[in-house]
Design an enzyme around this catalytic site. Sequence first.
Site, PDB file in Angstrom:
ATOM      1  N   LYS A 158      21.990  27.763   6.884  1.00  0.00           N
ATOM      2  CA  LYS A 158      22.846  28.142   5.752  1.00  0.00           C
ATOM      3  C   LYS A 158      23.973  29.058   6.217  1.00  0.00           C
ATOM      4  CE  LYS A 158      20.391  29.025   1.775  1.00  0.00           C
ATOM      5  NZ  LYS A 158      19.283  29.631   0.970  1.00  0.00           N
ATOM      6  N   GLY A 165      26.521  25.757  -3.167  1.00  0.00           N
ATOM      7  CA  GLY A 165      25.664  24.750  -2.542  1.00  0.00           C
ATOM      8  C   GLY A 165      26.286  24.088  -1.320  1.00  0.00           C
ATOM      9  N   LEU A 203      11.995  24.526   2.183  1.00  0.00           N
ATOM     10  CA  LEU A 203      10.858  24.284   1.292  1.00  0.00           C
ATOM     11  C   LEU A 203      10.964  22.868   0.721  1.00  0.00           C
ATOM     12  CD1 LEU A 203      10.642  27.760  -0.494  1.00  0.00           C
ATOM     13  CD2 LEU A 203       9.512  27.012   1.585  1.00  0.00           C
ATOM     14  N   ARG A 291      27.438  38.590 -10.913  1.00  0.00           N
ATOM     15  CA  ARG A 291      28.402  38.230 -11.972  1.00  0.00           C
ATOM     16  C   ARG A 291      27.649  37.541 -13.102  1.00  0.00           C
ATOM     17  NH1 ARG A 291      27.821  32.886 -11.128  1.00  0.00           N
ATOM     18  NH2 ARG A 291      27.525  32.249  -8.984  1.00  0.00           N
TER      19      ARG A 291
END
Length: 450
Positions: A158, A165, A203, A291
Amino acid sequence: MFDKVLIANRGEIALRILRACRDLGIKTVAVYSKADESAKHVRLADQAICIGEGPAKESYLKIPNLLAAAEISGAQAIHPGYGFLSENEAFAQMVAEHDIQFIGPDAEHIRIMGDKIIAKKTVKELGIPVVPGSEGALVEVEDAVKMAEKIGYPVLIKAAAGGGGKGMQVARNTTQLREVFPIARQEAEANFGVPDVFMEKYLERPRHIEIQVLADHHGNVVHLGERDCSIQRRHQKVWEEAPSPAVTMAQREELGEIVTKACRGMGYKGAGTFEFLYEDGKFYFIEMNTRIQVEHPVTELISGIDLVAEQIRVAQGHKLSFSQKDITLKGHAIECRINAEDPETFAPSPGKVNVYHAPGGPGVRVDSALYAGYSIPPYYDSMVAKLIVHGNDRDHCLRRLRRALSEFVIGDIKTTLPLHRELSMDPDMVKGEYSIHWLEKWIKAKKSSS
Ligand code: ADP
């Protein structure tokens, strides 16, 4: 006290903020790009200022233009909404330096949570369980290989600065990892300007569960329960609900306790969301959003609390007007994100809305900036409406959702309304049995059978 708030956003969220301001007796300043001259938020605001050309980089993302608009209009505060500059630390900082109140947390908290590596480290130290993975950025592929052997395949690479995403790569073995690792770094650099990536255990069938928090400037923090946002396509949420069909009251209370304690520990202010993956009875933190979120209305419908109004109130220095024990969550709420996209291919479908008929009746709320005759510009996100439905329980909510979806007409552009109609009837969805991978599999199965 504010008497004028500038809304640094567009579309449905600009309208949502405008409505909260009106309810509080506060005047609004809309900003808009040249592509948004006929947008609803521009028409309804007390004042509207053009801040540049259609592409967001030339308008909604231009900090000097927004600050100038605030100065010219005399707004005492800026609400950033979601997306655009809402999680931009420099923007929050500059707003504060101009003696304007940023309706959100301190720039420091935006900075910490904006870097997922620092965010995970910070919350871990505050007692929140995180997804197993690398503690810092991985630069060399060999270090990534060693880390994957330690945590076990499959793994996920990531971007530290990631969002929306984007830029995630799964590797199921060493060969794949060697292949995707450099790609992940390049994508991180291209999308977010920083090549830093990290690794997490991938996962296989978790749910996405997030907890809403609200904190004032006096150390009071509450949580408003969870939202289940597992129905996703390409890691982007499509349908959200509260409460989660999978979370028990005891788990909700425990998780709520952990995150509110962490907020107190950090001195967090405003609205925020702790996002977790949930698998086999365990919760693992993935990130915090500093936010208001797209899916905030489901929480509003079950709690009766206006989250945007509360954001504005706490930014004015007011204490929260309720404590944890005053919060009761009632019934069930579901939100469908309706995008101007082909429901089969998901190709964007901007254009003129010739017909617009929103549903109504008990338990139905539509947050949208659409109207008949409006032309959806091609520059921005394809989400054009949110349908949010509330019922006494999940079954009641689903029945109301089907009723509302059957009434909703947006023509002649293509929208994802037909997708939501199908989802609302699907047996797995009716049972509430789904994970974050459910929708992708469902779409694939549908394609191969047609
Ligand atoms: P972004 O900031 O880009 O939205 P997140 O970290 O919030 O990224 O993750 C977005 C989605 O990606 C999650 O809701 C989940 O579906 C998926 N995801 C993230 N981390 C993992 C993981 N470790 N294992 C499996 N899926 C994941």
